[in-house]
Scaffold this active site. Structure first.
Site, PDB file in Angstrom:
ATOM      1  N   SER A  38       0.752  -1.159   0.024  1.00  0.00           N
ATOM      2  CA  SER A  38       0.088   0.057  -0.066  1.00  0.00           C
ATOM      3  C   SER A  38       0.807   1.209   0.048  1.00  0.00           C
ATOM      4  CB  SER A  38      -1.037   0.003   1.318  1.00  0.00           C
ATOM      5  OG  SER A  38      -0.327  -0.109   2.438  1.00  0.00           O
ATOM      6  N   ASP A 332      -2.800   8.079   7.973  1.00  0.00           N
ATOM      7  CA  ASP A 332      -3.752   7.330   8.626  1.00  0.00           C
ATOM      8  C   ASP A 332      -2.872   6.587   9.717  1.00  0.00           C
ATOM      9  OD1 ASP A 332      -2.456   5.269   7.147  1.00  0.00           O
ATOM     10  OD2 ASP A 332      -4.179   5.108   5.686  1.00  0.00           O
ATOM     11  N   HIS A 335       0.046   4.927   7.467  1.00  0.00           N
ATOM     12  CA  HIS A 335       0.575   5.558   6.030  1.00  0.00           C
ATOM     13  C   HIS A 335       1.187   6.911   6.519  1.00  0.00           C
ATOM     14  CE1 HIS A 335      -1.919   2.192   4.354  1.00  0.00           C
ATOM     15  NE2 HIS A 335      -0.719   1.798   3.942  1.00  0.00           N
TER      16      HIS A 335
END
Length: 367
Positions: A38, A332, A335
């Protein structure tokens, strides 16, 4: 009316001409191919029907050009974008966005300057995260996708042209984070690897196998990042009273200490391979320990999320998020913000040598 066969001949002639790769001074390499999780996913998970790991909604992308949620797990651009930007290339498109188009015949042309195969929640192992997240693109499948691209470009450019392209291109691998969380940290379901070190070695052997496959398909220049200090992300702080989880960090340090020697060994086993190992763990620790110096007023709490430190639940459509994103280290629970990811790329591209071994990314490109 122009004959369609003549048009096709002209297109093929142009592609053969491009195979000489006389690109501009501002473009340091002909292409960049990105694989991983991600941290570098630019939208592949958007095309996974059963995946619950997606970022194709606001507030993700609130600072992306056009305020557009693209599938990046960030408020704006991510590592993949900034690496391409520093090389002088457009950010490579998500591979699945191309294969889902009706005009698939033009996929190879779209991937001449690179492609992004990364998938949120994916790991080195096929099984990593699958039970929890239902559908993802593990690293072996990402390499399978690149194998398809390799064959398509051989048909477009000829074997020699494709070989030249891949040899000069940069292959960025940002992975193993999820393997640390969902495999190494827990008992092996098969009961085969009882100790944490055995599980780390298993992941490293699997990663080496995939790098070797990329090499066999033509890759020669590799940028491989270590696993960052996950123990200090907002998710861990939310469950550990605001402090870093040093058990998690210790596990990651052990993995990273074995990663660079694995790359060195692989280099000794094959011809003409070069690599850059990027110490993302050290960079993140520096950003935390010297947050103010780097322009971050908040380095513990996430900008978008819920619960303590906005780290207990991830960033949803209805999640509160901060107005001062550039002041936050984390976007978040897991990340970094766009601002933090830009600093990370600046450090590995041509920053201090203590974060890249044995070469910086810029030096690797120049070989």
């Amino acid at each position: 009316m122009v004959n369609s066969n003549i048009v096709l001949l002209l297109i093929n002639f142009l592609l053969i001409f491009l195979s000489s790769f006389t690109f501009s001074d501002a473009q340091l390499a002909p292409a960049v191919y990105i694989l991983g999780d991600s941290l570098v996913d630019v939208g592949n998970n958007n095309y996974l029907k059963d995946s619950i790991v997606k970022a194709n909604f606001l507030p993700h992308g609130v600072d992306f050009p056009g305020m557009k949620p693209t599938g990046r797990f960030c408020n704006g651009k991510n590592i993949a974008d900034f690496i391409a930007e520093r090389i002088g290339l457009p950010s490579p498109p998500p591979y699945l966005s191309l294969v889902s188009r009706p005009d698939k015949i033009n996929n190879a042309t779209s991937l001449l300057t690179g492609g992004n195969f990364a998938s949120g929640a994916a790991g080195v192992l096929n099984t990593t995260g699958l039970a929890l997240y239902k559908e993802l693109i593990a690293l072996p499948t990402q390499v399978d996708y690149f194998a398809t691209v390799s064959e398509e470009l051989k048909q477009k450019l000829g074997p020699s042209g494709a070989k030249k392209l891949f040899a000069k291109s940069i292959f960025v691998i940002v992975t193993a984070t999820n393997d640390m969380l969902y495999y190494v940290a827990s008992p092996d379901p098969s009961g085969k690897y009882n100790t944490q070190q055995q599980r780390i070695d298993f992941v490293l052997d699997a990663l080496k196998e995939q790098l070797r496959r990329l090499y066999d398909y033509g890759a020669r220049k590799f940028v491989v990042t270590g696993v960052p200090a996950l123990g200090c992300c907002p998710f861990q702080r939310a469950w550990d009273g605001g402090e870093c989880n040093e058990v998690v960090n210790s596990m990651i340090v052990t993995f990273n200490e074995c990663l660079e020697p694995m790359l060195r060994k692989l280099k000794s086993e094959v011809k003409n391979m070069s690599y850059t190992y990027c110490d993302s763990y050290g960079i993140l620790q520096d950003l935390i320990q010297n947050a103010k110096l780097h322009g971050f007023d908040e380095f513990k709490a996430a900008c978008c999320g819920q619960g303590n430190y906005r780290g207990k639940l991830t960033c949803f459509r209805t999640s509160p998020y901060c107005s001062n994103r550039s002041d936050h280290l984390f976007w978040d629970p897991f990340h970094p913000t766009e601002a933090a990811q830009r600093i990370l790329v600046d450090n590995i591209f041509d920053g201090p040598s203590k974060y890249t071994f044995p070469l910086s990314v810029k030096q690797l490109i120049a070989l």
